[in-house]
Design a protein around this motif. Structure first.
Motif, PDB file in Angstrom:
ATOM      1  N   GLU A 110       0.664  -1.374   0.484  1.00  0.00           N
ATOM      2  CA  GLU A 110       0.044  -0.259   0.570  1.00  0.00           C
ATOM      3  C   GLU A 110       0.540   1.680  -0.043  1.00  0.00           C
ATOM      4  OE1 GLU A 110      -2.999   2.346   3.017  1.00  0.00           O
ATOM      5  OE2 GLU A 110      -3.034  -0.028   2.982  1.00  0.00           O
ATOM      6  N   ASP A 117      -8.576   6.577  -6.607  1.00  0.00           N
ATOM      7  CA  ASP A 117      -8.654   6.664  -5.029  1.00  0.00           C
ATOM      8  C   ASP A 117      -7.175   7.043  -4.871  1.00  0.00           C
ATOM      9  OD1 ASP A 117      -8.721   6.221  -2.469  1.00  0.00           O
ATOM     10  OD2 ASP A 117      -7.793   4.817  -2.347  1.00  0.00           O
ATOM     11  N   LYS A 152      -5.935   8.665  -1.685  1.00  0.00           N
ATOM     12  CA  LYS A 152      -6.359   9.005  -0.809  1.00  0.00           C
ATOM     13  C   LYS A 152      -6.978   9.070   0.321  1.00  0.00           C
ATOM     14  CE  LYS A 152      -8.733  11.579  -5.276  1.00  0.00           C
ATOM     15  NZ  LYS A 152     -10.177  11.333  -5.669  1.00  0.00           N
ATOM     16  N   SER A 153      -7.686   7.477   0.474  1.00  0.00           N
ATOM     17  CA  SER A 153      -7.838   6.775   1.854  1.00  0.00           C
ATOM     18  C   SER A 153      -6.741   6.542   2.577  1.00  0.00           C
ATOM     19  CB  SER A 153      -8.493   5.300   1.260  1.00  0.00           C
ATOM     20  OG  SER A 153      -6.841   4.613   0.852  1.00  0.00           O
ATOM     21  N   THR A 154      -4.917   6.620   2.526  1.00  0.00           N
ATOM     22  CA  THR A 154      -4.181   6.958   2.989  1.00  0.00           C
ATOM     23  C   THR A 154      -3.991   7.885   3.959  1.00  0.00           C
ATOM     24  OG1 THR A 154      -3.037   4.968   1.882  1.00  0.00           O
ATOM     25  CG2 THR A 154      -1.442   6.255   3.618  1.00  0.00           C
ATOM     26  N   LYS A 157      -6.218   9.962   4.199  1.00  0.00           N
ATOM     27  CA  LYS A 157      -7.362  10.315   4.969  1.00  0.00           C
ATOM     28  C   LYS A 157      -7.520   9.644   6.571  1.00  0.00           C
ATOM     29  CE  LYS A 157     -12.765   9.709   5.210  1.00  0.00           C
ATOM     30  NZ  LYS A 157     -13.694   9.926   4.201  1.00  0.00           N
ATOM     31  N   ARG A 158      -6.789   8.556   6.094  1.00  0.00           N
ATOM     32  CA  ARG A 158      -6.666   8.114   7.906  1.00  0.00           C
ATOM     33  C   ARG A 158      -5.913   8.960   8.088  1.00  0.00           C
ATOM     34  NH1 ARG A 158      -6.737   2.807   4.634  1.00  0.00           N
ATOM     35  NH2 ARG A 158      -4.282   2.883   4.326  1.00  0.00           N
TER      36      ARG A 158
END
Length: 240
Positions: free
Chosen positions: A85, A102, A135-137, A139-140
């Motif tokens: 990832e 993403d 983007k998801s990373t 955001k976390r």
């Protein structure tokens, strides 16, 4: 755990060093050169007469292309997230490369000059190389891509955590100092990456990982006029 894994785990630190060295086909002298120690020191490590510590351990792991945790106890470090990832999150790309659903572009400042104390230039105006990030990373991590940038670290002051040539991600929206966290700062026109600690009376302590060569720098309230916090480091990648 398989029989092979059990055997690997039961081996000593010295035997694991010797095993990896022979797999790579290098001599004790060559390995010592990579690490920055003598061949005698490597011999002592392999015989378990002494053990590599601190920066030597990290340098040894890099030279042997393995995890330092594995060298110490025969097991790789457990990771909360897959390496794929992270590796897939950042990659150099051109302006005509399509972005995935993403993915987002982050400017990568390989050569940064701080002019007139302004810090990193406005990301929206940046036309240089970019890195691809999920983007998801982001955001976390609580990072807004509009306030994120990547910069290259030079020198050995932050070794072994950030060797020369490492890349760090900086969140320019987070400039409030939390003791012990890593920040990018503009120090009188110099871009620096340091751990920061607040001192009584409004001062600031700048800390490097390589304390042997770079002792703590203490700045009083007046000296802080020369320092601007650009942002908090939220990600880093090293070259091995």
């Amino acid at each position: 755990m398989s029989t092979k894994d059990k055997i690997t785990y039961m081996k000593t630190l010295g035997s694991r060093i010797r095993e990896k060295r022979k797999i790579l086909g290098i001599t004790q002298k060559v390995l010592g050169t990579f690490v920055g120690v003598s061949a005698v020191a490597v011999t002592q490590w392999e015989k378990d007469e002494t053990a590599p510590k601190g920066a030597n351990l990290f340098s040894l792991a890099r030279a042997l292309k393995c995890d330092p945790h594995w060298l110490l106890n025969g097991k790789d470090t457990a990771k909360a997230e897959p390496n794929a990832e992270w590796a897939g999150g950042f990659e150099t790309w051109g302006s005509d490369s399509p972005l995935g659903d993403d993915e987002v572009e982050i400017p990568f400042y390989m050569e940064v000059e701080l002019a007139a104390g302004d810090g990193i230039i406005d990301c929206r105006e940046y036309q240089g190389p970019k890195l691809r990030f999920a983007k998801s990373t982001l955001k976390r991590q609580g990072v807004n891509s509009d306030h994120a940038a990547c910069v290259k670290v030079n020198g050995n002051s932050m070794e072994p955590v950030l060797p020369n040539g490492s890349t760090v991600g900086v969140d320019t929206a987070h400039t409030d100092i939390v003791d012990g966290k890593m920040y990018a700062i503009n120090h009188d026109g110099m871009l620096r990456v340091k751990m920061l600690y607040k001192l009584p009376g409004g001062g600031l302590r700048l800390r490097s990982y390589n304390l042997d060569e770079y002792p703590d720098e203490r700045l009083d309230a007046d000296q802080l006029k020369l320092v601007t916090v650009i942002g908090k480091v939220f990600w880093y990648s090293v070259l091995i």
